[in-house]
Design a protein around this motif. Sequence first.
Motif, PDB file in Angstrom:
ATOM      1  N   VAL A 232      14.422   8.320  -3.739  1.00  0.00           N
ATOM      2  CA  VAL A 232      13.377   7.484  -3.156  1.00  0.00           C
ATOM      3  C   VAL A 232      12.424   8.394  -2.392  1.00  0.00           C
ATOM      4  O   VAL A 232      12.839   9.094  -1.455  1.00  0.00           O
ATOM      5  CB  VAL A 232      13.958   6.414  -2.213  1.00  0.00           C
ATOM      6  CG1 VAL A 232      12.830   5.594  -1.589  1.00  0.00           C
ATOM      7  CG2 VAL A 232      14.921   5.504  -2.960  1.00  0.00           C
TER       8      VAL A 232
ATOM      9  N   THR B  45      12.167   6.081  -7.285  1.00  0.00           N
ATOM     10  CA  THR B  45      11.272   5.064  -6.741  1.00  0.00           C
ATOM     11  C   THR B  45      10.302   5.704  -5.762  1.00  0.00           C
ATOM     12  O   THR B  45      10.723   6.443  -4.861  1.00  0.00           O
ATOM     13  CB  THR B  45      12.066   3.970  -6.008  1.00  0.00           C
ATOM     14  OG1 THR B  45      12.948   3.320  -6.921  1.00  0.00           O
ATOM     15  CG2 THR B  45      11.131   2.928  -5.406  1.00  0.00           C
TER      16      THR B  45
ATOM     17  N   ILE C 193       7.981   4.649  -2.815  1.00  0.00           N
ATOM     18  CA  ILE C 193       7.655   3.558  -1.909  1.00  0.00           C
ATOM     19  C   ILE C 193       6.345   3.898  -1.214  1.00  0.00           C
ATOM     20  O   ILE C 193       6.210   4.972  -0.618  1.00  0.00           O
ATOM     21  CB  ILE C 193       8.789   3.299  -0.916  1.00  0.00           C
ATOM     22  CG1 ILE C 193      10.013   2.790  -1.685  1.00  0.00           C
ATOM     23  CG2 ILE C 193       8.365   2.285   0.152  1.00  0.00           C
ATOM     24  CD1 ILE C 193      11.174   2.405  -0.840  1.00  0.00           C
TER      25      ILE C 193
ATOM     26  N   ALA D 180      13.212  -1.653   2.158  1.00  0.00           N
ATOM     27  CA  ALA D 180      12.779  -1.395   0.789  1.00  0.00           C
ATOM     28  C   ALA D 180      13.582  -0.251   0.168  1.00  0.00           C
ATOM     29  O   ALA D 180      13.934  -0.295  -1.021  1.00  0.00           O
ATOM     30  CB  ALA D 180      11.288  -1.078   0.757  1.00  0.00           C
ATOM     31  N   CYS D 181      13.885   0.771   0.965  1.00  0.00           N
ATOM     32  CA  CYS D 181      14.708   1.888   0.478  1.00  0.00           C
ATOM     33  C   CYS D 181      16.100   1.408   0.091  1.00  0.00           C
ATOM     34  O   CYS D 181      16.631   1.763  -0.971  1.00  0.00           O
ATOM     35  CB  CYS D 181      14.816   2.974   1.543  1.00  0.00           C
ATOM     36  SG  CYS D 181      13.271   3.800   1.974  1.00  0.00           S
TER      37      CYS D 181
ATOM     38  N   ALA E 148      15.956  -0.560  -3.176  1.00  0.00           N
ATOM     39  CA  ALA E 148      15.777   0.262  -4.372  1.00  0.00           C
ATOM     40  C   ALA E 148      17.079   0.943  -4.777  1.00  0.00           C
ATOM     41  O   ALA E 148      17.445   0.968  -5.960  1.00  0.00           O
ATOM     42  CB  ALA E 148      14.684   1.292  -4.141  1.00  0.00           C
TER      43      ALA E 148
ATOM     44  N   TYR F 190      15.694  -0.582 -12.074  1.00  0.00           N
ATOM     45  CA  TYR F 190      15.086   0.230 -11.021  1.00  0.00           C
ATOM     46  C   TYR F 190      13.644  -0.192 -10.809  1.00  0.00           C
ATOM     47  O   TYR F 190      13.027  -0.827 -11.667  1.00  0.00           O
ATOM     48  CB  TYR F 190      15.199   1.726 -11.337  1.00  0.00           C
ATOM     49  CG  TYR F 190      14.080   2.300 -12.182  1.00  0.00           C
ATOM     50  CD1 TYR F 190      13.138   3.160 -11.623  1.00  0.00           C
ATOM     51  CD2 TYR F 190      13.961   1.988 -13.538  1.00  0.00           C
ATOM     52  CE1 TYR F 190      12.116   3.699 -12.391  1.00  0.00           C
ATOM     53  CE2 TYR F 190      12.948   2.523 -14.311  1.00  0.00           C
ATOM     54  CZ  TYR F 190      12.025   3.383 -13.732  1.00  0.00           C
ATOM     55  OH  TYR F 190      11.009   3.914 -14.491  1.00  0.00           O
ATOM     56  N   VAL F 191      13.132   0.175  -9.653  1.00  0.00           N
ATOM     57  CA  VAL F 191      11.738  -0.097  -9.302  1.00  0.00           C
ATOM     58  C   VAL F 191      11.010   1.241  -9.251  1.00  0.00           C
ATOM     59  O   VAL F 191      11.273   2.057  -8.369  1.00  0.00           O
ATOM     60  CB  VAL F 191      11.628  -0.802  -7.938  1.00  0.00           C
ATOM     61  CG1 VAL F 191      10.169  -1.014  -7.554  1.00  0.00           C
ATOM     62  CG2 VAL F 191      12.360  -2.144  -7.968  1.00  0.00           C
TER      63      VAL F 191
ATOM     64  N   GLU G 192       7.775   1.891  -8.577  1.00  0.00           N
ATOM     65  CA  GLU G 192       6.851   1.957  -7.442  1.00  0.00           C
ATOM     66  C   GLU G 192       6.904   0.649  -6.672  1.00  0.00           C
ATOM     67  O   GLU G 192       6.953  -0.425  -7.273  1.00  0.00           O
ATOM     68  CB  GLU G 192       5.420   2.227  -7.912  1.00  0.00           C
ATOM     69  CG  GLU G 192       5.245   3.574  -8.587  1.00  0.00           C
ATOM     70  CD  GLU G 192       3.916   3.721  -9.303  1.00  0.00           C
ATOM     71  OE1 GLU G 192       2.954   3.026  -8.905  1.00  0.00           O
ATOM     72  OE2 GLU G 192       3.850   4.514 -10.266  1.00  0.00           O
ATOM     73  N   LEU G 193       6.872   0.756  -5.351  1.00  0.00           N
ATOM     74  CA  LEU G 193       6.918  -0.436  -4.519  1.00  0.00           C
ATOM     75  C   LEU G 193       5.906  -0.269  -3.393  1.00  0.00           C
ATOM     76  O   LEU G 193       6.025   0.640  -2.576  1.00  0.00           O
ATOM     77  CB  LEU G 193       8.330  -0.633  -3.964  1.00  0.00           C
ATOM     78  CG  LEU G 193       8.665  -1.975  -3.300  1.00  0.00           C
ATOM     79  CD1 LEU G 193      10.182  -2.160  -3.260  1.00  0.00           C
ATOM     80  CD2 LEU G 193       8.110  -2.091  -1.899  1.00  0.00           C
ATOM     81  N   THR G 194       4.888  -1.110  -3.378  1.00  0.00           N
ATOM     82  CA  THR G 194       3.878  -1.097  -2.318  1.00  0.00           C
ATOM     83  C   THR G 194       4.224  -2.168  -1.298  1.00  0.00           C
ATOM     84  O   THR G 194       4.505  -3.306  -1.664  1.00  0.00           O
ATOM     85  CB  THR G 194       2.475  -1.370  -2.898  1.00  0.00           C
ATOM     86  OG1 THR G 194       2.140  -0.332  -3.814  1.00  0.00           O
ATOM     87  CG2 THR G 194       1.433  -1.414  -1.788  1.00  0.00           C
ATOM     88  N   ILE G 195       4.216  -1.801  -0.019  1.00  0.00           N
ATOM     89  CA  ILE G 195       4.537  -2.739   1.052  1.00  0.00           C
ATOM     90  C   ILE G 195       3.471  -2.611   2.134  1.00  0.00           C
ATOM     91  O   ILE G 195       3.168  -1.503   2.602  1.00  0.00           O
ATOM     92  CB  ILE G 195       5.962  -2.488   1.605  1.00  0.00           C
ATOM     93  CG1 ILE G 195       6.284  -3.447   2.752  1.00  0.00           C
ATOM     94  CG2 ILE G 195       6.187  -1.044   1.983  1.00  0.00           C
ATOM     95  CD1 ILE G 195       7.746  -3.426   3.166  1.00  0.00           C
TER      96      ILE G 195
END
Length: 227
Positions: free
Chosen positions: A119, A161, A163, A197-198, A201, A209-210, A212-215
């Motif tokens: 991550v 991933t 993040i 989020a970590c 993932a 799996y993810v 990319e994750l935008t928060i």
Amino acid sequence: MSRSVLVAGASSGIGLATARAFAELGDAVHAAARREIDAPGVTAHALDVTDREAVAALAQEIGALDALVVSAGANIKQRRLRELSHESWDHVLGANLTGTWNLVHAFRDALFASRGSIVLIGSVSGSWPDRSGAAYQAAKAGVLALARAIGWEADGQLRVTAILPGVVDTPILDNRPEPPDAETRALMLHPEDVAAACVFAVGLPPRAYVPELTILPTALQAIGRTA
């Protein structure tokens, strides 16, 4: 079953919250940073991620690893284009991008062996211009590109991933030319939000799996725009 997790950049902010979150789940957490780490239940390591020999030595010490979370990073006050120096550029790229690569390189064999997870904490700054400065934006764009490249080459043998948080209330904001006021900080993400989020993932079943994750902070930020 308990996992072996390394969180780099764990002395404050996102890294510290992430180390604590994994420890609370009962994982065997190694937390690495240049400064003192206040996270009960973790094994702390003094580490400068830009020191390749030190990173390689840590990899030898830890051995088997199921998940690597890289949250190490830095920014500077003199970040605007007309005041950015070569030395500052090298410092920001080293802390945010080269340090990330050093950790990936040192632990890649262990992570492939465990079919583990990586991550990388990037930023929306890597995709959209903002006030974080050219060096920081270039570094975070590099982190995103690195995550994509690793994921493509890994071919399902490990999960990667990226993040990409919006603005988070962490000590790095004190290095802004004009640090935000308390009212603005109250609207920002908390480090625990990104830590969650970590954990998400890494905790997905192996078949998923993810990439990319935008928060983002709900009341403060949208993609490409900061209030």
